[in-house]
Write a protein that holds these residues in place. Structure first.
Motif, mmCIF file in Angstrom:
data_model
loop_
_atom_site.group_PDB
_atom_site.id
_atom_site.type_symbol
_atom_site.label_atom_id
_atom_site.label_comp_id
_atom_site.label_asym_id
_atom_site.label_seq_id
_atom_site.Cartn_x
_atom_site.Cartn_y
_atom_site.Cartn_z
ATOM 1 N N ILE A 93 2.135 1.705 -1.181
ATOM 2 C CA ILE A 93 1.260 1.546 -2.342
ATOM 3 C C ILE A 93 0.198 0.496 -2.033
ATOM 4 C CG2 ILE A 93 1.142 0.916 -4.774
ATOM 5 C CD1 ILE A 93 4.052 1.778 -5.037
ATOM 6 N N LYS A 139 -0.419 5.847 -1.495
ATOM 7 C CA LYS A 139 -0.522 5.832 -2.946
ATOM 8 C C LYS A 139 -1.383 4.636 -3.336
ATOM 9 C CE LYS A 139 4.189 7.647 -3.365
ATOM 10 N NZ LYS A 139 5.565 7.368 -3.855
ATOM 11 N N GLU A 176 -2.965 2.027 -6.637
ATOM 12 C CA GLU A 176 -3.042 1.542 -8.018
ATOM 13 C C GLU A 176 -4.295 0.690 -8.081
ATOM 14 O OE1 GLU A 176 -1.196 2.262 -10.554
ATOM 15 O OE2 GLU A 176 0.495 3.298 -9.590
ATOM 16 N N MET A 187 -0.005 -6.265 -12.599
ATOM 17 C CA MET A 187 0.539 -5.257 -11.689
ATOM 18 C C MET A 187 1.524 -5.892 -10.719
ATOM 19 S SD MET A 187 -1.318 -3.071 -8.643
ATOM 20 C CE MET A 187 -2.821 -2.759 -9.576
ATOM 21 N N TRP A 188 1.159 -7.053 -10.188
ATOM 22 C CA TRP A 188 2.007 -7.756 -9.228
ATOM 23 C C TRP A 188 3.364 -8.098 -9.839
ATOM 24 C CZ3 TRP A 188 2.796 -8.591 -4.378
ATOM 25 C CH2 TRP A 188 3.575 -9.675 -3.959
ATOM 26 N N GLU A 224 4.880 -6.442 -12.263
ATOM 27 C CA GLU A 224 5.637 -5.256 -12.671
ATOM 28 C C GLU A 224 5.946 -4.315 -11.502
ATOM 29 O OE1 GLU A 224 3.345 -3.520 -15.774
ATOM 30 O OE2 GLU A 224 3.437 -5.297 -17.055
ATOM 31 N N THR A 225 4.915 -3.896 -10.778
ATOM 32 C CA THR A 225 5.096 -2.974 -9.646
ATOM 33 C C THR A 225 4.239 -3.444 -8.474
ATOM 34 O OG1 THR A 225 3.350 -1.543 -10.549
ATOM 35 C CG2 THR A 225 5.625 -0.963 -11.061
ATOM 36 N N PRO A 255 2.283 -3.968 -5.165
ATOM 37 C CA PRO A 255 1.900 -3.063 -4.075
ATOM 38 C C PRO A 255 2.324 -3.622 -2.720
ATOM 39 C CG PRO A 255 -0.009 -4.295 -4.819
ATOM 40 C CD PRO A 255 1.113 -4.654 -5.748
ATOM 41 N N ASP A 256 2.193 -2.786 -1.692
ATOM 42 C CA ASP A 256 2.542 -3.193 -0.333
ATOM 43 C C ASP A 256 1.375 -3.861 0.382
ATOM 44 O OD1 ASP A 256 5.256 -1.969 -0.259
ATOM 45 O OD2 ASP A 256 4.098 -0.143 -0.603
#
Length: 232
Positions: free
Chosen positions: A5, A29, A31, A42-43, A45-46, A48-49
């Protein structure tokens, strides 16, 4: 690590769409958000990589966001900016970004850099998962490293460190009094495919000196750093 992500923080919708389209084509993917504040949510909750981060943003700017992320993680960050001044690139690297790309940029070049960064990040985690044959505990004066647990203690109190901070401490504590060049530390901590500035080493040392008052990390001028041996 296709399927990773990628978090995109860019307030220009046209650039966001182009970057997303190229990354999707490569198998990633994405976001995307238009402010650093939304990116921080975002950081939480979900996460990214990897981040693709614009600098000039409404509200919190990209530099502040990068610095904030670096307090918690070594997740790769690629900064993109319309500003091409050397001081801006240096500042971005000192705050912890892994790469810097100037607008206008080729989407293919960005994808190539994302690929390289994700590959390096994956290799880094593979090494972590394989464990280490080092001593379970390393000590130097008031500094203690628990290798298996990847925990650091200073004067008996645990101090939170990032993965790269731990790696640098482990290298220095395992060979006290030895002078390491910046290039050598860059290779050992960031990997052989890192192509950023060696100022990243200076920034990492600066962060460690802030966290550990009187830590005996000495600057070897024009060369690199060493950790002086101290008795417990």
């Amino acid at each position: 690590m296709k399927g990773a992500i990628i978090g995109i923080v860019e307030d220009d919708p046209h650039i966001r769409e182009i970057v997303e389209a190229y990354l999707h084509k490569e198998g990633y993917k994405t976001e995307s958000v238009d402010t650093a504040e939304k990116a921080w949510d975002m950081w939480q909750e979900t996460p990214p990589d990897l981040w693709v981060l614009d600098i000039m943003l409404p509200g919190m700017n990209g530099y502040d966001f990068c610095s904030r992320i670096r307090q918690e993680s070594d997740v790769p960050i690629i900064i993109i900016s319309a500003r091409d001044e050397e001081v801006d690139k240096v500042l971005g690297l000192e705050l912890g970004s892994d790469d810097y790309l100037t607008k206008p940029f080729s989407p293919r070049e960005l994808v190539a850099r994302v690929n390289r960064m994700v590959k390096r990040w994956e290799k880094y985690h593979d090494k972590e998962n394989q464990g280490t044959e080092s001593e379970p505990t390393l000590k130097n004066g008031d500094l203690t490293l628990s290798i298996e647990e990847r925990r650091v203690f200073w004067q008996g109190e645990e101090v939170e460190v990032t993965a790269k901070e731990f790696s640098l401490l482990q290298i220095l504590v395992s060979q006290t009094n030895r002078a390491f060049s910046r290039d050598e530390l860059l290779y050992k901590v960031w990997g052989d495919d890192y192509f950023g500035s060696d100022r990243a080493v200076d920034d990492l040392v600066k962060r460690l000196r802030k966290k550990f008052a009187d830590v005996p990390i000495e600057t070897v001028w024009g060369y690199g750093y060493r950790l002086r041996e101290r008795e417990a």
